[in-house]
Design a protein around this motif. Structure first.
Motif, short mmCIF file in Angstrom:
data_model
loop_
_atom_site.label_atom_id
_atom_site.label_comp_id
_atom_site.label_asym_id
_atom_site.label_seq_id
_atom_site.Cartn_x
_atom_site.Cartn_y
_atom_site.Cartn_z
N LEU A 197 0.86 -1.19 0.00
CA LEU A 197 0.00 0.00 0.00
C LEU A 197 0.89 1.23 0.00
CD1 LEU A 197 -3.05 0.91 0.33
CD2 LEU A 197 -2.57 1.06 2.77
N ASN A 198 0.61 2.17 -0.94
CA ASN A 198 1.36 3.42 -0.94
C ASN A 198 0.44 4.56 -0.49
OD1 ASN A 198 -0.17 4.35 -3.19
ND2 ASN A 198 1.29 3.43 -4.63
N GLN A 199 0.98 5.76 -0.42
CA GLN A 199 0.24 6.87 0.16
C GLN A 199 -0.99 7.24 -0.67
OE1 GLN A 199 2.70 9.91 1.68
NE2 GLN A 199 1.04 11.27 2.26
N ALA A 200 -0.85 7.27 -1.99
CA ALA A 200 -1.99 7.63 -2.84
C ALA A 200 -3.12 6.61 -2.70
CB ALA A 200 -1.53 7.73 -4.30
N GLN A 201 -2.76 5.32 -2.69
CA GLN A 201 -3.78 4.28 -2.52
C GLN A 201 -4.44 4.38 -1.15
OE1 GLN A 201 -1.03 1.05 -3.14
NE2 GLN A 201 -1.71 0.70 -5.26
N ALA A 202 -3.63 4.65 -0.13
CA ALA A 202 -4.17 4.75 1.22
C ALA A 202 -5.15 5.91 1.33
CB ALA A 202 -3.03 4.92 2.23
N GLN A 203 -4.80 7.06 0.77
CA GLN A 203 -5.67 8.23 0.85
C GLN A 203 -7.00 7.96 0.16
OE1 GLN A 203 -3.13 11.32 -0.79
NE2 GLN A 203 -2.31 11.84 1.23
N THR A 204 -6.96 7.24 -0.96
CA THR A 204 -8.20 6.89 -1.66
C THR A 204 -9.07 5.98 -0.79
OG1 THR A 204 -7.16 7.08 -3.84
CG2 THR A 204 -9.17 5.76 -3.69
N LEU A 205 -8.47 4.97 -0.19
CA LEU A 205 -9.23 4.02 0.63
C LEU A 205 -9.77 4.69 1.90
CD1 LEU A 205 -6.98 0.84 0.25
CD2 LEU A 205 -9.22 1.26 -0.79
N ILE A 206 -9.01 5.64 2.45
CA ILE A 206 -9.49 6.37 3.63
C ILE A 206 -10.68 7.26 3.25
CG2 ILE A 206 -8.89 8.19 5.29
CD1 ILE A 206 -6.05 6.98 5.35
N SER A 207 -10.57 7.95 2.11
CA SER A 207 -11.66 8.83 1.68
C SER A 207 -12.92 8.06 1.36
CB SER A 207 -11.22 9.65 0.46
OG SER A 207 -11.02 8.82 -0.67
N GLN A 208 -12.74 6.80 0.94
CA GLN A 208 -13.89 5.94 0.62
C GLN A 208 -14.46 5.25 1.86
OE1 GLN A 208 -12.13 3.27 -2.26
NE2 GLN A 208 -12.57 4.62 -3.99
N GLY A 209 -13.78 5.40 2.99
CA GLY A 209 -14.23 4.76 4.21
C GLY A 209 -13.85 3.30 4.31
N VAL A 210 -13.04 2.81 3.36
CA VAL A 210 -12.60 1.41 3.39
C VAL A 210 -11.61 1.21 4.54
CG1 VAL A 210 -11.41 -0.42 2.12
CG2 VAL A 210 -12.98 1.13 0.92
N ILE A 211 -10.66 2.12 4.63
CA ILE A 211 -9.78 2.17 5.80
C ILE A 211 -10.40 3.14 6.78
CG2 ILE A 211 -7.50 2.80 6.66
CD1 ILE A 211 -6.33 2.03 3.97
N ALA A 212 -10.73 2.68 7.97
CA ALA A 212 -11.47 3.52 8.92
C ALA A 212 -11.05 3.17 10.34
CB ALA A 212 -12.97 3.34 8.75
N GLY A 213 -11.50 3.99 11.29
CA GLY A 213 -11.27 3.72 12.71
C GLY A 213 -9.79 3.67 13.04
N GLY A 214 -9.44 2.72 13.90
CA GLY A 214 -8.06 2.61 14.35
C GLY A 214 -7.08 2.28 13.24
N MET A 215 -7.56 1.61 12.17
CA MET A 215 -6.66 1.28 11.07
C MET A 215 -6.19 2.53 10.35
SD MET A 215 -4.96 -1.10 9.59
CE MET A 215 -5.72 -2.68 10.04
N THR A 216 -7.00 3.60 10.36
CA THR A 216 -6.58 4.86 9.75
C THR A 216 -5.34 5.39 10.43
OG1 THR A 216 -8.89 5.39 9.21
CG2 THR A 216 -7.31 7.20 9.15
N ALA A 217 -5.37 5.44 11.76
CA ALA A 217 -4.22 5.92 12.51
C ALA A 217 -3.00 5.04 12.28
CB ALA A 217 -4.56 5.99 14.00
N LYS A 218 -3.23 3.73 12.21
CA LYS A 218 -2.12 2.78 12.01
C LYS A 218 -1.47 2.99 10.65
CE LYS A 218 -2.92 -1.17 13.71
NZ LYS A 218 -2.14 -0.96 14.95
N VAL A 219 -2.29 3.11 9.61
CA VAL A 219 -1.76 3.29 8.26
C VAL A 219 -1.03 4.63 8.14
CG1 VAL A 219 -2.43 3.69 5.85
CG2 VAL A 219 -3.38 1.75 7.11
N ASN A 220 -1.60 5.68 8.72
CA ASN A 220 -0.94 6.99 8.67
C ASN A 220 0.40 6.96 9.39
OD1 ASN A 220 -2.86 8.36 7.13
ND2 ASN A 220 -4.08 8.93 8.92
N ALA A 221 0.45 6.26 10.54
CA ALA A 221 1.72 6.14 11.26
C ALA A 221 2.74 5.37 10.44
CB ALA A 221 1.49 5.46 12.60
N ALA A 222 2.30 4.29 9.80
CA ALA A 222 3.20 3.48 8.98
C ALA A 222 3.72 4.26 7.78
CB ALA A 222 2.50 2.21 8.53
N LEU A 223 2.85 5.06 7.16
CA LEU A 223 3.27 5.89 6.02
C LEU A 223 4.32 6.91 6.45
CD1 LEU A 223 -0.17 6.50 4.27
CD2 LEU A 223 1.81 5.37 3.23
N LYS A 224 4.11 7.51 7.62
CA LYS A 224 5.08 8.47 8.14
C LYS A 224 6.43 7.81 8.34
CE LYS A 224 5.97 11.51 12.10
NZ LYS A 224 5.45 12.02 13.40
#
Length: 260
Positions: A197-224
């Motif tokens: 998963l890269n940043q562009a894909q992650a942002q799309t999935l977050i905006s679609q609500g596919v990545i949500a809740g605690g997984m959002t914070a986890k993915v953002n931390a991993a991207l950082k």
């Protein structure tokens, strides 16, 4: 691929593994048998915190997948994470002769914190500061177990998202990072687990609500972490801790979060 054995490994744990003693012991047993590898465990403990808050008559609120921490709750949350949860993990690790030692983020001034700008109350943003304490402990064969409780410059305690805390410790040590979760990785739009998963894909999935809740914070931390360390970060399940050896052998496990 560059050999990873020279770098420490930071493993973040939390969630259900802290409620399943047998699963924690299984993970610790795998860590014990890692050869020539220094490990730092960073933990949250939201499930324990929720239970203690409920017993005290408090309600739990989250924004953007992050816990809101009113000042009235910070002492209880600190006691749960830096006290009860931390010491339980240390005791389990030492029952396996892992030479674990319990810490919080501000011990040894290793991580400093600023107050989050997201209106979350006593929630801190971690910043790397001084690795000396961890360096000494790792050199002497100890396994630091670090709770996600930090402090502001004025000494006020703050609650730090455990994924962000793990990223900060990883940056402090220039370490490898493994974010363990209750599922086998990050899911895509069709419910499938993603290999990468890269940043562009992650942002799309977050905006679609596919990545949500605690997984959002986890993915953002991993991207950082991926972008700052310039290498992929694994998000994988604690239910298959034997895969950690595969990670150290250079094999992809779980979802590999890629740098830009």
């Amino acid at each position: 691929m560059e050999a990873l054995m020279s770098k420490p490994l930071v493993i973040k744990i939390g969630g259900a593994i802290l409620e399943q003693h047998s699963a924690l012991i299984k993970l610790l047993t795998v860590i014990k048998h890692l050869k020539n590898k220094s490990v730092v465990l960073v933990h949250g403990g939201g499930c324990v915190v929720d239970e203690m808050l409920a017993q005290a008559g408090f309600t739990t609120e989250k924004k953007h997948g992050l816990r809101v921490t009113p000042k009235a709750q910070i002492n209880l949350i600190s006691g749960a994470l830096a006290g009860t949860v931390n010491k339980a993990i240390v005791a389990s690790a030492n029952s396996l002769n892992l030479a674990a030692i319990g810490l919080s983020l501000n011990d040894g001034d290793m991580i400093t914190c600023s107050l989050s700008e997201l209106d979350l109350g006593q929630v801190g943003v971690p910043h790397t500061n001084n690795s000396k304490l961890l360096d000494v402990l790792l050199e002497q064969g100890f396994m630091p177990v670090v709770s996600s409780i930090g402090a502001l410059s004025n000494g006020d305690l703050v609650n730090v998202n455990a994924d962000d805390a793990a990223v900060a410790i990883c940056q402090l040590l220039n370490a490898e990072l493994l974010l363990l979760t209750d599922v086998n990785g990050v899911k895509g739009a069709e419910g499938e687990y993603l290999n990468s998963l890269n940043q562009a894909q992650a942002q799309t999935l977050i905006s679609q609500g596919v990545i949500a809740g605690g997984m959002t914070a986890k993915v953002n931390a991993a991207l950082k972490a991926a972008n700052q360390l310039r290498r992929s970060i694994a998000v994988a399940s604690w239910q298959s801790p034997e895969q950690i050896s595969s990670l150290l052998d250079g094999q992809g496990i779980g979802t590999q979060i890629q740098p830009n």
